[in-house]
Design an enzyme around this catalytic site. Sequence first.
Site, PDB file in Angstrom:
ATOM      1  N   SER B 161       8.906  60.857  30.530  1.00 48.16           N
ATOM      2  CA  SER B 161       8.696  61.840  29.477  1.00 48.16           C
ATOM      3  C   SER B 161       9.997  62.224  28.784  1.00 48.16           C
ATOM      4  O   SER B 161      10.018  63.119  27.963  1.00 48.16           O
ATOM      5  CB  SER B 161       8.009  63.074  30.068  1.00 48.16           C
ATOM      6  OG  SER B 161       8.716  63.535  31.199  1.00 48.16           O
ATOM      7  N   HIS B 166      17.833  57.979  32.716  1.00 49.07           N
ATOM      8  CA  HIS B 166      17.926  58.748  33.960  1.00 49.07           C
ATOM      9  C   HIS B 166      16.979  58.181  35.001  1.00 49.07           C
ATOM     10  O   HIS B 166      16.093  57.389  34.682  1.00 49.07           O
ATOM     11  CB  HIS B 166      17.555  60.215  33.705  1.00 49.07           C
ATOM     12  CG  HIS B 166      16.090  60.425  33.445  1.00 49.07           C
ATOM     13  ND1 HIS B 166      15.471  60.050  32.261  1.00 49.07           N
ATOM     14  CD2 HIS B 166      15.103  60.952  34.209  1.00 49.07           C
ATOM     15  CE1 HIS B 166      14.183  60.362  32.313  1.00 49.07           C
ATOM     16  NE2 HIS B 166      13.933  60.896  33.486  1.00 49.07           N
ATOM     17  N   GLN B 168      15.189  59.349  39.149  1.00 44.39           N
ATOM     18  CA  GLN B 168      14.837  60.497  39.971  1.00 44.39           C
ATOM     19  C   GLN B 168      15.072  60.190  41.444  1.00 44.39           C
ATOM     20  O   GLN B 168      15.112  59.022  41.840  1.00 44.39           O
ATOM     21  CB  GLN B 168      13.357  60.849  39.784  1.00 44.39           C
ATOM     22  CG  GLN B 168      12.970  61.151  38.357  1.00 44.39           C
ATOM     23  CD  GLN B 168      11.588  61.789  38.279  1.00 44.39           C
ATOM     24  OE1 GLN B 168      11.266  62.720  39.006  1.00 44.39           O
ATOM     25  NE2 GLN B 168      10.756  61.278  37.385  1.00 44.39           N
TER      26      GLN B 168
HETATM   27  O1  LIG Z   1       9.105  61.915  35.495  1.00 40.90           O
HETATM   28  P1  LIG Z   1       8.101  63.001  35.690  1.00 40.90           P
HETATM   29  O2  LIG Z   1       7.685  63.614  34.415  1.00 40.90           O
HETATM   30  O3  LIG Z   1       8.509  64.015  36.713  1.00 40.90           O
HETATM   31  O4  LIG Z   1       6.767  62.344  36.311  1.00 40.90           O
HETATM   32  C1  LIG Z   1       6.460  60.979  36.329  1.00 40.90           C
HETATM   33  O5  LIG Z   1       6.853  60.398  37.569  1.00 40.90           O
HETATM   34  C2  LIG Z   1       6.266  60.974  38.723  1.00 40.90           C
HETATM   35  C3  LIG Z   1       6.744  60.195  39.928  1.00 40.90           C
HETATM   36  O6  LIG Z   1       6.387  58.841  39.889  1.00 40.90           O
HETATM   37  C4  LIG Z   1       4.740  60.964  38.637  1.00 40.90           C
HETATM   38  O7  LIG Z   1       4.214  61.717  39.697  1.00 40.90           O
HETATM   39  C5  LIG Z   1       4.241  61.537  37.310  1.00 40.90           C
HETATM   40  O8  LIG Z   1       2.857  61.335  37.218  1.00 40.90           O
HETATM   41  C6  LIG Z   1       4.961  60.841  36.159  1.00 40.90           C
HETATM   42  O9  LIG Z   1       4.552  61.385  34.933  1.00 40.90           O
END
Ligand SMILES: O=P(O)(O)O[C@H]1O[C@H](CO)[C@@H](O)[C@H](O)[C@H]1O
Lengths: 347, 347
Positions: B161, B166, B168
């Site tokens: 989004s 980046h 996570q």
């Molecule tokens: O990057 P976001 O917005 O935290 O979230 C995105 O990655 C996450 C981890 O794979 C998922 O659970 C979400 O459904 C996806 O939209």
Amino acid sequence: MAFNRDEHQHLRFNPLKAEWLLVSPHRALRPWSGQVEPPAPDRVPRHDPANPLCPGAVRANGKITPRYDSTYVFPNDFPALLEEGPEPPHSEEDPLFRARAAKGTCRVICYHPHSDVYLTGLTLAEVVAVIDEWIKQTVELGKKYTWVQIFENRGAMMGCSNPHPHCQIWASSFLPNEPRIKDTNLRDYYQKHQTPMLIDYANKEIQKKERIVYENEHWLVVVPYWALWPFETMVLPKKQVERFQDLNPCQKTTLAQTLQVLVAKYDNVFKCNFPYSMGWHGAPTGQFLDEPQPHWTFHGMYLPPLLRSASVRKFMVGYELLAQAQRDLTPEKAAAVLREMPEKRFA
Amino acid sequence: MAFNRDEHQHLRFNPLKAEWLLVSPHRALRPWSGQVEPPAPDRVPRHDPANPLCPGAVRANGKITPRYDSTYVFPNDFPALLEEGPEPPHSEEDPLFRARAAKGTCRVICYHPHSDVYLTGLTLAEVVAVIDEWIKQTVELGKKYTWVQIFENRGAMMGCSNPHPHCQIWASSFLPNEPRIKDTNLRDYYQKHQTPMLIDYANKEIQKKERIVYENEHWLVVVPYWALWPFETMVLPKKQVERFQDLNPCQKTTLAQTLQVLVAKYDNVFKCNFPYSMGWHGAPTGQFLDEPQPHWTFHGMYLPPLLRSASVRKFMVGYELLAQAQRDLTPEKAAAVLREMPEKRFA
Ligand SMILES: O=P(O)(O)O[C@H]1O[C@H](CO)[C@@H](O)[C@H](O)[C@H]1O
Ligand SMILES: O=P(O)(O)O[C@H]1O[C@H](CO)[C@@H](O)[C@H](O)[C@H]1O
């Protein structure tokens, strides 16, 4: 602070897959600035002579679709499984490079001659005709094949490439992963408890009343305790039934009602044709027809991707693919949303 | 007729998951009239003061992102996992309604201050800085948590989004499903063969030369024999490495090269920013740091959805969700396509 399942993170166990799910209710208020799905196409014409699923149209292989007036079944023109073909050798196999033979067949079932009606727009008798066709196919293909998977991909978001109401059947010589894992877990439960897991589960959900979406005399629709997709549901019989073909006429009629109500509820949530993949699982067929399968309970599954609106879905991506399924909306909240929706589709 | 893996349907076994995959090469010519993904956004500005990931911007919680000039790590403002919280009770548990505690933490790692550069546009030293950050995080979070999942969702199609480059990190008190299953299968193999499965696998792929996408002194990129996604790849070390933190400086530099080449190859296939989820798996951390984990080999995975063009993806839907993963394009063909792509990204 006391634990509250509607607010506090936790893991839930899926006894059918022996897997855990991460539930993060506190995350439900996260804003969304990501991908919005393309809008659904405008109204589909009742009859499109260019659509191979319409009566009288020409298919990819030049054959003409007959002028059918109920359900219509034909072989998939681009089948993922063929009935014949050379088999991979598997003598002296390397454990890292194992291959096996796969045989099977793929068919398409049109629900009705009109492209612009779906289950909610059919008469009850027409939905029963679809159920009868599902049963006929399960019996016919089940004589030869171990697994007969009936499934429907509804909506472009779920990879459906033809707007005419239809589903698919892929029958195979092998027991695919999902039913194989389910078979193991259902069997273990049965050996321990001497009752079919899913009947125990249905009874407990009826008592708990926390995840019920709809019920009638013979059927129960719940958002499973371990549901992975935001509005996932399971259609369970109230009395033990091993396979599709074991349903009596009364159970078929009430199943038809159940499906009409469930689809109407889905469509009402975001006032759209709610996309999903759905399908049926029952005891395996082929060589499995010879032994009783009391651990297996016939059931349906609806796996819909939408989360927040007709165009914002749950993405099963990085963490989900590499680590574990995760959801924000709790199954209980999803069930409440669906339960409160009218049983008739918005016009 | 002799069996030919490039033409004839078969099943392949994934030894990491103990699951089968259906390969249907004959279906590759199927026409596609289904959903086409929305086009990717136009060029992203280098700096967008409204984007919380940009230096100097304001985050959802009112904090200001500092004027960073290399990587930058901050807590996810909408974490799926929290460090503290009440735990579900689990005494006298019903086997059908099991819950467990989940603790953890979620962070975001910005690769670079500029929104308009990705790994292929960074200097080698800047990519090494990203790898160093991954390692630092794995070490730090691994002291407390059992599993530290680093992953990147690239592109809106993969639920990303925010266009700023980046990834996570979600670290958890529990071993999630995917690594748990992998742990079991890697352990079984090690007990039988006394060598790590993935090192054996890498050596065999180097000999076979059928699925190699790229290799250098220390790293091998292959489309795994059991790949599920059309252009899925695995990044394997050539010598046994248990965890990210065990890489020496030389292995880090060659890994940085590997990632730059791999992303360039992906982007060149359909002349786009190839969407994917990617991430790293190595031996578990937390309490697992105390015992040797010789069965675990550190490795990367790239899971990209595209199949035919920048806008036509493989849908993992009805059959895949309810029965078994299925692919049309063979892993060998996908590897050949990627192998032949230039190592520099199209301009
Ligand atoms: O990057 P976001 O917005 O935290 O979230 C995105 O990655 C996450 C981890 O794979 C998922 O659970 C979400 O459904 C996806 O939209
Ligand atoms: O309906 P189709 O076009 O045959 O195909 C659709 O469903 C299949 C079975 O789930 C998937 O393998 C395809 O990826 C999807 O596009």
